[in-house]
Design an enzyme around this catalytic site. Structure first.
Site, PDB file in Angstrom:
ATOM      1  N   CYS A 100       0.839  -1.190   0.097  1.00 39.17           N
ATOM      2  CA  CYS A 100      -0.001   0.041   0.032  1.00 39.17           C
ATOM      3  C   CYS A 100       0.992   1.220  -0.112  1.00 39.17           C
ATOM      4  O   CYS A 100       1.473   1.768   0.952  1.00 39.17           O
ATOM      5  CB  CYS A 100      -0.979  -0.093   1.102  1.00 39.17           C
ATOM      6  SG  CYS A 100      -1.830   1.559   1.468  1.00 39.17           S
ATOM      7  N   CYS A 104      -0.363   4.256   2.055  1.00 34.88           N
ATOM      8  CA  CYS A 104      -0.345   4.019   3.480  1.00 34.88           C
ATOM      9  C   CYS A 104       1.131   4.145   3.964  1.00 34.88           C
ATOM     10  O   CYS A 104       1.555   4.754   5.068  1.00 34.88           O
ATOM     11  CB  CYS A 104      -0.506   2.410   4.049  1.00 34.88           C
ATOM     12  SG  CYS A 104      -2.033   2.065   3.330  1.00 34.88           S
ATOM     13  N   ASP A 105       2.349   3.768   3.235  1.00 35.78           N
ATOM     14  CA  ASP A 105       3.516   3.471   3.532  1.00 35.78           C
ATOM     15  C   ASP A 105       4.550   4.405   2.970  1.00 35.78           C
ATOM     16  O   ASP A 105       5.775   4.503   3.148  1.00 35.78           O
ATOM     17  CB  ASP A 105       4.024   2.010   3.588  1.00 35.78           C
ATOM     18  CG  ASP A 105       3.103   1.304   4.305  1.00 35.78           C
ATOM     19  OD1 ASP A 105       2.854   1.750   5.547  1.00 35.78           O
ATOM     20  OD2 ASP A 105       3.016   0.129   3.988  1.00 35.78           O
TER      21      ASP A 105
END
Ligand code: NDP
Length: 309
Positions: free
Chosen positions: A133, A136-137
């Site tokens: 992701c 997300c990261d």
């Protein structure tokens, strides 16, 4: 607890099913599951959902749809469904092995999850340089070098997003071409920070305690096959998804990949009163708008089914 209509899943399919079921006076209960808002919330911006001419941030969009479902009386329950029994009527749905619901109709909208390559080092470095992701990261890799695996729309979207944060982005593509839509391909190919490595496969990740590189093979199995190494700090998987349907395998017919088989273009499964909507039953389109449409169909069918009881 007894309910008329129980919906499992909180992506576009689940929430849209809830809007329709609530407006049909079915007083739906929606189990929100582990990823509130569904897969869409792992992307950066939604540009192709009608009604948002300037694009929309996925959390905003999902919250809009959720509030619309709430407005008509949907009850939301957070928790993970651990067991179902579709051999009885009403159907049983159990949350966290504790709370049992009995429902006349169940709408499954559990979506799909990211696939991994299946190489050993992917597991070793999970959370230490391996991610599925970018939204997300990606933040952790500012001004660093990363690789994205895959050649579809997701991979292109993630590569573009990461290029906005990182020094350099490699795309590792196993074919000699990208599978993504034309517009996404152009964005990738015109981005000077992205280098597409066509006909490359990943053999293993390397590094001391965290990802520091990847061993690749170019034109695997061909006479000019060649081993290559790239230095990277992050390795992002974007090679597709598998449907979240294991829980239903004892009851519902599924295809070889695990997608729930529905009756033609209706959301009806092989069990009367159980309906499937969104990516868990859609190996082809996997779009938020398609999922939303199938959620509406599932609620309409659930209403018809409940009235027939
Ligand atoms: P896709 O299935 O479309 O693409 C998966 C990619 O990963 C392909 O390039 C595939 O290669 C590659 N791949 C699969 N397995 C491996 C492996 N073991 N090793 C290396 N590479 C592998 O998945 P997406 O998630 O990209 O997209 C799913 C659907 O969602 C599509 O319909 C897409 O159009 C849609 N989507 C739309 C978006 C938008 O419109 N904004 C954004 C994101 C997704 P190969 O080509 O060789 O099979």
């Amino acid at each position: 607890m007894n309910v008329k209509c129980l919906i499992i899943g909180s992506g576009p399919a689940g929430y849209t099913a809830a809007i329709y079921a609530a407006r049909a006076n079915l007083a739906p209960v929606l189990i929100e599951g582990p990823q509130l808002g569904g897969q869409l919330t792992t992307t950066t911006e939604v540009e192709n959902f009608p009604g948002y001419p300037d694009g929309v941030e996925p959390f905003t969009m999902m919250d809009d749809i959720r509030r619309q479902a709430e407005r008509f009386g949907t009850q939301f329950v957070s928790g993970i469904v651990t067991k179902v029994d579709f051999s009885v009527n009403p159907k049983k749905v159990i949350i966290e092995d504790e709370i049992e619901y009995e429902a006349d109709a169940v709408i499954i909208a559990t979506g799909a999850s990211a696939k991994y390559l299946g190489i050993e080092s992917e597991r070793t470095y999970r959370g230490r340089g391996v991610s599925a992701c970018a939204t997300c990261d990606g933040f952790f890799y500012r001004k660093k070098t990363v690789a994205v695996v895959g050649g579809g729309d997701t991979a292109c979207e993630e590569a573009n997003y990461l290029a906005g944060l990182c020094e350099k982005v490699y795309m590792i593509v196993r074919k000699p071409y990208l599978r993504a839509s034309e517009i996404m391909q152009q964005r990738v190919l015109n981005n000077p920070k992205i280098e597409v490595l066509f006909e490359h496969n990943t053999l293993q990740l390397t590094g001391e305690g965290k990802v520091q590189g990847a061993d690749l093979v170019f034109r695997k199995g061909e006479p000019d096959e060649e081993m290559r190494h790239i230095d990277i700090d992050g390795f992002f998987l974007a090679i597709g998804h598998h449907p979240n349907t294991e829980l239903f395998k004892d009851y519902l017919h599924r295809d070889a990949e695990g997608y729930i088989i529905v009756d033609g273009d209706s959301p009806r499964t092989n069990i009367p009163g159980v309906f499937a909507a969104g990516d868990c039953a859609d190996p082809h389109y996997r779009q938020a708008i398609v999922a939303a449409g199938s959620g509406a169909k599932a609620a309409i069918e659930a209403d018809k089914y409940i009235k027939s009881l």
